[in-house]
Design a protein around this motif. Sequence first.
Motif, PDB file in Angstrom:
ATOM      1  N   THR A  35       7.794 -20.408 -43.073  1.00 53.08           N
ATOM      2  CA  THR A  35       7.518 -19.789 -41.767  1.00 53.08           C
ATOM      3  C   THR A  35       7.043 -18.335 -41.784  1.00 53.08           C
ATOM      4  OG1 THR A  35       9.919 -19.410 -41.575  1.00 53.08           O
ATOM      5  CG2 THR A  35       8.999 -21.343 -40.447  1.00 53.08           C
ATOM      6  N   PRO A  36       7.509 -17.435 -42.673  1.00 52.42           N
ATOM      7  CA  PRO A  36       7.098 -16.033 -42.557  1.00 52.42           C
ATOM      8  C   PRO A  36       5.606 -15.798 -42.738  1.00 52.42           C
ATOM      9  CG  PRO A  36       8.991 -16.272 -44.032  1.00 52.42           C
ATOM     10  CD  PRO A  36       8.470 -17.637 -43.769  1.00 52.42           C
ATOM     11  N   GLN A  37       4.954 -16.645 -43.532  1.00 48.89           N
ATOM     12  CA  GLN A  37       3.524 -16.456 -43.785  1.00 48.89           C
ATOM     13  C   GLN A  37       2.724 -16.452 -42.467  1.00 48.89           C
ATOM     14  OE1 GLN A  37       5.567 -18.733 -45.094  1.00 48.89           O
ATOM     15  NE2 GLN A  37       5.203 -19.094 -47.272  1.00 48.89           N
ATOM     16  N   ILE A  38       3.174 -17.256 -41.508  1.00 53.74           N
ATOM     17  CA  ILE A  38       2.468 -17.357 -40.233  1.00 53.74           C
ATOM     18  C   ILE A  38       2.567 -16.047 -39.464  1.00 53.74           C
ATOM     19  CG2 ILE A  38       2.562 -18.474 -37.972  1.00 53.74           C
ATOM     20  CD1 ILE A  38       3.481 -20.455 -41.037  1.00 53.74           C
ATOM     21  N   ASN A  39       3.743 -15.416 -39.493  1.00 51.09           N
ATOM     22  CA  ASN A  39       3.901 -14.128 -38.812  1.00 51.09           C
ATOM     23  C   ASN A  39       2.994 -13.067 -39.416  1.00 51.09           C
ATOM     24  OD1 ASN A  39       6.670 -15.630 -38.708  1.00 51.09           O
ATOM     25  ND2 ASN A  39       6.679 -14.236 -36.952  1.00 51.09           N
ATOM     26  N   HIS A  40       2.919 -13.034 -40.739  1.00 53.34           N
ATOM     27  CA  HIS A  40       2.111 -12.005 -41.389  1.00 53.34           C
ATOM     28  C   HIS A  40       0.622 -12.289 -41.248  1.00 53.34           C
ATOM     29  CE1 HIS A  40       5.314  -9.545 -43.213  1.00 53.34           C
ATOM     30  NE2 HIS A  40       6.013 -10.648 -43.004  1.00 53.34           N
ATOM     31  N   ALA A  41       0.254 -13.524 -40.955  1.00 58.32           N
ATOM     32  CA  ALA A  41      -1.135 -13.848 -40.654  1.00 58.32           C
ATOM     33  C   ALA A  41      -1.478 -13.623 -39.192  1.00 58.32           C
ATOM     34  CB  ALA A  41      -1.426 -15.300 -41.032  1.00 58.32           C
ATOM     35  N   GLY A  42      -0.464 -13.504 -38.336  1.00 57.81           N
ATOM     36  CA  GLY A  42      -0.709 -13.265 -36.917  1.00 57.81           C
ATOM     37  C   GLY A  42      -1.227 -14.459 -36.163  1.00 57.81           C
ATOM     38  N   VAL A  43      -1.067 -15.664 -36.718  1.00 51.61           N
ATOM     39  CA  VAL A  43      -1.638 -16.868 -36.108  1.00 51.61           C
ATOM     40  C   VAL A  43      -0.542 -17.658 -35.388  1.00 51.61           C
ATOM     41  CG1 VAL A  43      -3.447 -16.991 -37.850  1.00 51.61           C
ATOM     42  CG2 VAL A  43      -1.310 -18.253 -38.204  1.00 51.61           C
ATOM     43  N   PRO A  44      -0.915 -18.578 -34.492  1.00 52.68           N
ATOM     44  CA  PRO A  44       0.093 -19.354 -33.773  1.00 52.68           C
ATOM     45  C   PRO A  44       0.594 -20.539 -34.582  1.00 52.68           C
ATOM     46  CG  PRO A  44      -2.075 -19.972 -32.991  1.00 52.68           C
ATOM     47  CD  PRO A  44      -2.279 -18.866 -33.990  1.00 52.68           C
ATOM     48  N   ALA A  45       1.853 -20.900 -34.326  1.00 55.39           N
ATOM     49  CA  ALA A  45       2.465 -22.074 -34.935  1.00 55.39           C
ATOM     50  C   ALA A  45       3.574 -22.556 -34.020  1.00 55.39           C
ATOM     51  CB  ALA A  45       3.012 -21.762 -36.324  1.00 55.39           C
ATOM     52  N   LEU A  46       3.941 -23.793 -34.176  1.00 56.05           N
ATOM     53  CA  LEU A  46       5.044 -24.339 -33.382  1.00 56.05           C
ATOM     54  C   LEU A  46       5.812 -25.347 -34.206  1.00 56.05           C
ATOM     55  CD1 LEU A  46       4.175 -27.465 -32.399  1.00 56.05           C
ATOM     56  CD2 LEU A  46       2.690 -26.169 -30.884  1.00 56.05           C
ATOM     57  N   SER A  47       7.028 -25.601 -33.757  1.00 52.59           N
ATOM     58  CA  SER A  47       7.833 -26.672 -34.337  1.00 52.59           C
ATOM     59  C   SER A  47       8.066 -27.717 -33.260  1.00 52.59           C
ATOM     60  CB  SER A  47       9.173 -26.143 -34.856  1.00 52.59           C
ATOM     61  OG  SER A  47       9.915 -27.194 -35.472  1.00 52.59           O
ATOM     62  N   ILE A  48       7.920 -28.972 -33.665  1.00 53.46           N
ATOM     63  CA  ILE A  48       8.094 -30.095 -32.755  1.00 53.46           C
ATOM     64  C   ILE A  48       8.990 -31.126 -33.432  1.00 53.46           C
ATOM     65  CG2 ILE A  48       5.979 -31.185 -33.588  1.00 53.46           C
ATOM     66  CD1 ILE A  48       5.482 -32.214 -30.770  1.00 53.46           C
ATOM     67  N   PRO A  49       9.905 -31.766 -32.707  1.00 56.62           N
ATOM     68  CA  PRO A  49      10.814 -32.725 -33.349  1.00 56.62           C
ATOM     69  C   PRO A  49      10.062 -33.891 -33.986  1.00 56.62           C
ATOM     70  CG  PRO A  49      11.584 -32.162 -31.138  1.00 56.62           C
ATOM     71  CD  PRO A  49      10.203 -31.600 -31.276  1.00 56.62           C
ATOM     72  N   CYS A  50      10.585 -34.360 -35.124  1.00 57.65           N
ATOM     73  CA  CYS A  50       9.926 -35.474 -35.826  1.00 57.65           C
ATOM     74  C   CYS A  50      10.941 -36.384 -36.496  1.00 57.65           C
ATOM     75  CB  CYS A  50       8.912 -34.952 -36.841  1.00 57.65           C
ATOM     76  SG  CYS A  50       9.630 -33.946 -38.160  1.00 57.65           S
ATOM     77  N   GLY A  51      12.085 -36.592 -35.843  1.00 56.20           N
ATOM     78  CA  GLY A  51      13.080 -37.490 -36.391  1.00 56.20           C
ATOM     79  C   GLY A  51      14.272 -36.743 -36.951  1.00 56.20           C
ATOM     80  N   THR A  52      15.075 -37.454 -37.724  1.00 59.62           N
ATOM     81  CA  THR A  52      16.305 -36.898 -38.278  1.00 59.62           C
ATOM     82  C   THR A  52      16.431 -37.267 -39.749  1.00 59.62           C
ATOM     83  OG1 THR A  52      17.612 -38.853 -37.699  1.00 59.62           O
ATOM     84  CG2 THR A  52      17.472 -37.102 -36.038  1.00 59.62           C
ATOM     85  N   ASP A  53      17.379 -36.605 -40.410  1.00 57.47           N
ATOM     86  CA  ASP A  53      17.673 -36.995 -41.786  1.00 57.47           C
ATOM     87  C   ASP A  53      18.702 -38.118 -41.781  1.00 57.47           C
ATOM     88  OD1 ASP A  53      20.155 -35.831 -41.321  1.00 57.47           O
ATOM     89  OD2 ASP A  53      19.986 -34.341 -42.914  1.00 57.47           O
ATOM     90  N   SER A  54      19.170 -38.512 -42.954  1.00 58.98           N
ATOM     91  CA  SER A  54      20.074 -39.656 -43.058  1.00 58.98           C
ATOM     92  C   SER A  54      21.442 -39.379 -42.444  1.00 58.98           C
ATOM     93  CB  SER A  54      20.240 -40.054 -44.530  1.00 58.98           C
ATOM     94  OG  SER A  54      20.738 -38.961 -45.294  1.00 58.98           O
ATOM     95  N   GLN A  55      21.758 -38.113 -42.168  1.00 60.06           N
ATOM     96  CA  GLN A  55      23.017 -37.756 -41.517  1.00 60.06           C
ATOM     97  C   GLN A  55      22.855 -37.505 -40.021  1.00 60.06           C
ATOM     98  OE1 GLN A  55      25.372 -34.757 -43.684  1.00 60.06           O
ATOM     99  NE2 GLN A  55      24.019 -35.051 -45.438  1.00 60.06           N
ATOM    100  N   GLY A  56      21.667 -37.798 -39.499  1.00 58.07           N
ATOM    101  CA  GLY A  56      21.429 -37.605 -38.071  1.00 58.07           C
ATOM    102  C   GLY A  56      21.096 -36.184 -37.671  1.00 58.07           C
ATOM    103  N   ARG A  57      20.828 -35.318 -38.639  1.00 58.22           N
ATOM    104  CA  ARG A  57      20.480 -33.930 -38.330  1.00 58.22           C
ATOM    105  C   ARG A  57      18.992 -33.832 -38.018  1.00 58.22           C
ATOM    106  NH1 ARG A  57      22.845 -31.035 -43.627  1.00 58.22           N
ATOM    107  NH2 ARG A  57      21.652 -32.788 -44.531  1.00 58.22           N
ATOM    108  N   PRO A  58      18.618 -33.172 -36.919  1.00 60.58           N
ATOM    109  CA  PRO A  58      17.197 -33.112 -36.525  1.00 60.58           C
ATOM    110  C   PRO A  58      16.337 -32.405 -37.570  1.00 60.58           C
ATOM    111  CG  PRO A  58      18.608 -32.491 -34.680  1.00 60.58           C
ATOM    112  CD  PRO A  58      19.494 -32.570 -35.899  1.00 60.58           C
ATOM    113  N   LEU A  59      15.074 -32.819 -37.604  1.00 67.54           N
ATOM    114  CA  LEU A  59      14.053 -32.199 -38.446  1.00 67.54           C
ATOM    115  C   LEU A  59      12.852 -31.853 -37.585  1.00 67.54           C
ATOM    116  CD1 LEU A  59      14.234 -34.658 -41.495  1.00 67.54           C
ATOM    117  CD2 LEU A  59      15.327 -32.405 -41.306  1.00 67.54           C
ATOM    118  N   GLY A  60      12.048 -30.913 -38.063  1.00 67.74           N
ATOM    119  CA  GLY A  60      10.892 -30.485 -37.288  1.00 67.74           C
ATOM    120  C   GLY A  60       9.614 -30.488 -38.098  1.00 67.74           C
TER     121      GLY A  60
END
Length: 445
Positions: A392-417
Amino acid sequence: MSLLDGPLSALVAAVQSGETTPSAMTTEALERAAARNPAINAICLINPQAQAEADAVAARLQGGETLPLAGVPVLIKDNIWVKGLRIAQGSALFADHIAPEDSEAVKRLRNAGAVIIGIATCSEFGCKGATNSPFHGVTRNPIDPSLTSGGSSGGPVSAVAAGIVPLALGTDAGGSTRRPPAHTGLCGLKPTQDLIPYGPGFDEPVWGISVICPIARRMEDIALAMQVLARLASAPAPRLEIAVSGDFGTGQRRDPDVAANFDKVVAALTSADVTITQARIAWPHDIKGHDVQPLQHAGLAQLYGDVWRETPGVFDPAIAEQIETGLSLSGTQVAAAHQISHQMRETLRAALDLYGFIATPTTPCAAWPAEQNAPSEIGGQPAAPRDHAAFTPQINHAGVPALSIPCGTDSQGRPLGLQLIAQAGRDADLIALAQRLEPILKEIA
């Protein structure tokens, strides 16, 4: 289903039509805060004027105004100024600081009819990847309160994920409003640098990389928030062509579930006729996301080093360690980190000029225990303190836009993006792309 749980557009339409009132929405949000916040510690201050603000919104509606966020209850991260409220940056040093004016982003929310119901927790000075501090205590993930919601925007994210409010503002100087949404199943947008005015507010450890960000449950809510915060018009969906990289070209280890999930994402997008290519990003000298950390350490030392020398016990030990490190750095070391920042900018912008959109996992791991500042292991091996923030930090230093969107969970039910990155100024296209992909990604287990 309550209006607080649905799209912002439905809530606003109900308020505009008189089906409900700003006061009723504020009351419900405050009741949810009272019932749900004790278990997660996401809110550090309730706005005592919230109902008065709701009444003022109602009066404006009766006067004929059309307000794009009429009656929407909102929480603001504890490092963004809200006039008349204590804003402390999660630090005992600012325990008595009352913001003298609204930040421009807060002013735009209020002008649009939003109601500020309170202030949400953050790590001290927004400089840690988990939201726990001596001043605020431990903020927990509503998906599983034994886990962190990440940082530094953990409070706003936990409150939205718990259904207390449908919209919150965070900040992002290295992933703070992308990684926490990934850990809680939410959407978080880091806009192009300076698209949303930053301030008036506190001095920053590193100028020119932090942005104010909307956090919500769905991309249509992010789009509506950006119409207000950045006066950003909607865009038609761009061509569905995305370059993907499972490790962002960094060689960072990932948990097996994260790697498997990313493969599922690529397969699902391919099946939905999205054109996929493999991104090749040649970071010079194999630079990593954490290689710019000396800038933060030096910045903290410049801002707070004198106070630390006199009263070291006032600080979160993790922040005190960063200040101590910053005081020990040479000018040459800080200059070298500035060079790395520049190289990140040039390399990522060149890759985006080539590919248009790049997708990576938002994080190499899922959420970890709430009391820990970082995961102890990633990919089955010991993790360095900033390995969880590798993408993630590379995006800040590039000054460009980025987003995180949900894309399922791991085997323990913890969300991933899933992190989506675009060229500078293509925020509307990025949002439109994410809205196209959102229903595809919801089908991923």
